[in-house]
Motif scaffolding. Structure first.
Motif, short mmCIF file in Angstrom:
data_model
loop_
_atom_site.label_atom_id
_atom_site.label_comp_id
_atom_site.label_asym_id
_atom_site.label_seq_id
_atom_site.Cartn_x
_atom_site.Cartn_y
_atom_site.Cartn_z
N TYR A 20 -5.90 151.17 83.65
CA TYR A 20 -6.23 152.63 83.74
C TYR A 20 -8.17 151.85 85.09
N LEU A 21 -8.34 153.27 85.37
CA LEU A 21 -9.37 153.38 86.46
C LEU A 21 -9.90 153.86 85.85
N GLU A 22 -11.16 153.34 84.94
CA GLU A 22 -12.56 153.81 84.31
C GLU A 22 -13.15 154.83 84.89
N THR A 23 -13.81 154.18 86.09
CA THR A 23 -15.09 154.44 87.44
C THR A 23 -14.51 154.55 88.72
N GLY B 84 -17.18 166.56 104.23
CA GLY B 84 -15.83 167.25 104.58
C GLY B 84 -15.60 166.65 103.42
N ASP B 85 -14.47 167.60 103.19
CA ASP B 85 -13.30 167.30 101.95
C ASP B 85 -12.47 166.20 102.52
N TRP B 86 -12.45 164.96 101.47
CA TRP B 86 -11.91 163.96 101.41
C TRP B 86 -10.21 164.10 100.62
N SER B 87 -8.88 163.23 100.56
CA SER B 87 -8.17 162.67 99.69
C SER B 87 -8.30 160.94 99.28
N VAL B 88 -8.86 161.45 98.70
CA VAL B 88 -9.02 159.03 98.46
C VAL B 88 -8.10 159.02 97.10
N THR B 89 -7.81 157.82 97.26
CA THR B 89 -6.03 157.34 96.93
C THR B 89 -6.72 155.64 96.13
N VAL B 90 -6.94 155.10 95.33
CA VAL B 90 -6.80 154.14 94.73
C VAL B 90 -5.78 153.85 94.00
N SER B 91 -5.34 152.50 94.05
CA SER B 91 -3.78 152.03 93.87
C SER B 91 -4.37 150.75 92.91
N VAL B 92 -3.89 150.33 92.27
CA VAL B 92 -4.17 148.36 91.31
C VAL B 92 -2.47 148.11 91.48
N VAL C 182 -6.78 146.05 93.95
CA VAL C 182 -7.52 147.14 93.90
C VAL C 182 -7.49 147.16 95.47
N GLU C 183 -6.94 148.24 96.27
CA GLU C 183 -7.41 149.03 97.59
C GLU C 183 -7.35 150.97 97.27
N ALA C 184 -8.02 151.25 98.79
CA ALA C 184 -8.04 152.38 98.65
C ALA C 184 -7.73 152.79 99.84
N SER C 185 -7.58 154.09 99.87
CA SER C 185 -7.04 154.64 100.91
C SER C 185 -7.23 156.18 101.46
N GLY C 186 -7.94 157.16 102.69
CA GLY C 186 -8.16 158.57 101.73
C GLY C 186 -7.56 158.76 103.50
N SER C 187 -7.96 160.44 103.51
CA SER C 187 -7.37 161.11 104.71
C SER C 187 -8.52 162.26 104.60
N GLY C 188 -9.50 162.72 105.81
CA GLY C 188 -10.12 163.68 105.91
C GLY C 188 -10.48 164.72 106.84
N PRO C 189 -11.47 164.93 107.13
CA PRO C 189 -11.60 166.02 108.07
C PRO C 189 -11.12 165.34 109.72
N GLN C 190 -11.18 166.70 110.12
CA GLN C 190 -10.60 165.88 111.80
C GLN C 190 -9.33 164.85 111.82
N GLU C 191 -8.47 164.63 111.08
CA GLU C 191 -7.09 163.83 111.20
C GLU C 191 -7.80 162.05 110.89
N ALA C 192 -9.31 161.83 110.34
CA ALA C 192 -10.16 161.00 110.52
C ALA C 192 -9.95 160.05 109.05
N ILE D 22 2.01 146.83 85.28
CA ILE D 22 2.14 148.10 85.75
C ILE D 22 1.31 149.39 86.69
N PRO D 23 2.19 148.53 88.02
CA PRO D 23 1.46 149.89 88.85
C PRO D 23 0.37 151.19 88.82
N VAL D 24 -0.91 151.01 88.84
CA VAL D 24 -1.64 152.27 88.83
C VAL D 24 -1.92 153.27 90.47
N THR D 25 -1.54 154.30 90.23
CA THR D 25 -2.38 155.06 91.51
C THR D 25 -3.15 155.95 90.73
N ARG D 26 -4.14 156.32 91.58
CA ARG D 26 -4.49 157.79 91.37
C ARG D 26 -5.40 158.27 92.97
#
Length: 207
Positions: free
Chosen positions: A43-46, A112-120, A76-86, A131-135
């Motif tokens: 699990y992602l503690e933080t 601005g507002d971002w959607s952030v995804t972290v996977s393990v 562990v990998e992270a990705s995100g999408s934000g304002p103005q198609e960033a 077992i894969p984890v995605t938040r």
């Protein structure tokens, strides 16, 4: 012949039971480096975003659900999408100290507002399976302000979702038991037919 067939089904049931016991014994110690059988459940503690000059830095703490201890050695990998198609990522987070604390630089990100995804996931070729984890979380980035994407969490309750590492072995054991019960049921269902056939073949018909 029917009696022989009945005995044959009996032997099959006995062999299936022995096979189920063997499977349960083999499943017990498999992948048990984390203290219990089966793939490790994480699990992602933080997850935290920190402003460093014009850049943003991401930090993630990955823990073992069974022990609550930090879990190094995973991908562990992270990705995100934000304002103005960033967008950013997927970005690989490194565990430089081998202590289950992963981090990476994300570069400059607009506020601005971002959607952030972290996977393990588990590392390719590693003996430790996970077992894969995605938040995925929605956050609002403001210049110079650090924020917690995921605040500090306690280990999930045992037996809930991704919290227990015993689900895999228990599923295998249940499947083996069901298979054995099915074979025994089939054997018992055919016993009356075998007896009836044997009784019929032993009847003497007088002309």
């Amino acid at each position: 012949m029917n009696l022989t067939r009945s005995r044959s089904h009996g032997r099959v049931a006995v062999l299936a039971t022995a096979a189920a016991l063997a499977i349960s014994c083999l499943a017990g110690p498999a992948h048990a480096h984390h203290g219990y059988a089966g793939p490790v459940r994480l699990y992602l503690e933080t997850v935290r975003l920190e402003a460093q000059g014009q850049h943003w830095h991401i930090r993630a703490g990955v823990n073992d659900s069974g022990s609550g201890k930090p879990a190094p050695g995973f991908v562990v990998e992270a990705s995100g999408s934000g304002p103005q198609e960033a967008t950013f990522g997927p970005v690989h987070l490194s565990d430089l100290d081998g202590d289950g604390r992963y981090e990476a630089d994300l570069g400059p990100l607009p506020p601005g507002d971002w959607s952030v995804t972290v996977s393990v996931t588990d590392a390719p070729g590693s003996e430790e399976r996970a077992i894969p984890v995605t938040r995925t979380s929605t956050v609002s980035l403001q210049p110079g302000q650090a924020l917690d994407v995921i605040g500090r969490r306690r280990p999930p309750r045992a037996g809930a979702g991704s919290d227990s590492g015993m689900a895999g072995p228990l599923a295998y054991g249940a499947a083996a038991v069901i298979a054995v019960l099915g074979l025994v049921g089939l054997w018992r269902a055919r016993r009356p037919q075998a007896r009836a056939s044997a009784s019929s073949s032993s009847t003497v018909h007088w002309s």
